[in-house]
Design an enzyme around this catalytic site. Structure first.
Site, short mmCIF file in Angstrom:
data_model
loop_
_atom_site.label_atom_id
_atom_site.label_comp_id
_atom_site.label_asym_id
_atom_site.label_seq_id
_atom_site.Cartn_x
_atom_site.Cartn_y
_atom_site.Cartn_z
N THR A 35 0.81 -1.21 0.00
CA THR A 35 0.00 0.00 0.00
C THR A 35 0.84 1.27 0.00
O THR A 35 2.04 1.25 0.30
CB THR A 35 -0.93 0.03 1.22
N ASP A 36 0.17 2.38 -0.33
CA ASP A 36 0.82 3.68 -0.23
C ASP A 36 0.43 4.29 1.13
O ASP A 36 -0.16 3.62 1.97
CB ASP A 36 0.44 4.58 -1.41
N PHE A 37 0.71 5.54 1.32
CA PHE A 37 0.46 6.18 2.61
C PHE A 37 -1.01 6.23 2.98
O PHE A 37 -1.36 6.40 4.14
CB PHE A 37 1.04 7.61 2.61
#
Length: 161
Positions: A35-37
């Site tokens: 995932t990203d942030f």
């Protein structure tokens, strides 16, 4: 607890997934590293989920990357992706249980054309069309072995999805 697509419990698949009448199905969990942030899957990670689906489809069909690279079929050969089209419909999120469905559309010469879907439950999140080829040590295309065609073509003619 939210619904993360975990209704795929009827799929009795091992770590490499399972061959189906249309091709191959693999279950995968979304981890933090995917995932990203914001907690959604980073767009490039979908390529990795699709690669796992194609690699495990090959493995269960009897085509092993290590044997190809070791030259056990006469010469060292490798798979390469020649072209890929991707449509993003909805994001996958951390802890989701995803299903990667892979099917062969056509085998022609040195190329194989595949369609893939990444689903959460019945929802299609991402779709890809992939054109892959096999090449020899010299980097030139090699014809797709005839004995592989039966292993990769759909058994029942059913569509993925």
């Amino acid at each position: 607890m939210g619904d993360h697509g975990e209704s795929g419990g009827d799929l009795a698949a091992g770590i490499s997934g399972a061959l189906t009448q249309f091709g191959h199905r693999l279950m995968a969990r979304v981890y933090y590293a995917d995932t990203d942030f914001s907690g959604v899957v980073y767009h490039a990670r979908y390529l990795e989920f699709f690669e796992r689906g194609r690699s495990d489809f090959l493995r269960l069909a009897g085509v092993h990357h290590t044997e190809l690279a070791d030259g056990k079929h006469g010469e060292k050969i490798v798979w390469v992706v020649r072209r890929m089209e991707i449509d993003f419909h909805a994001p996958a999120r951390i802890d989701d249980i995803l299903t990667v469905e892979t099917r062969t559309l056509e085998v022609s010469g040195a190329r194989i054309f595949m369609a893939q879907q990444l689903k959460r439950g019945e929802d299609v999140l991402v779709e890809a069309k992939v054109q892959a080829a096999i090449i020899g040590e010299n980097g030139r295309p090699r014809r797709f072995p005839k004995e592989w065609i039966a292993a990769f073509m759909p058994k029942g003619g059913a569509e993925a999805g």
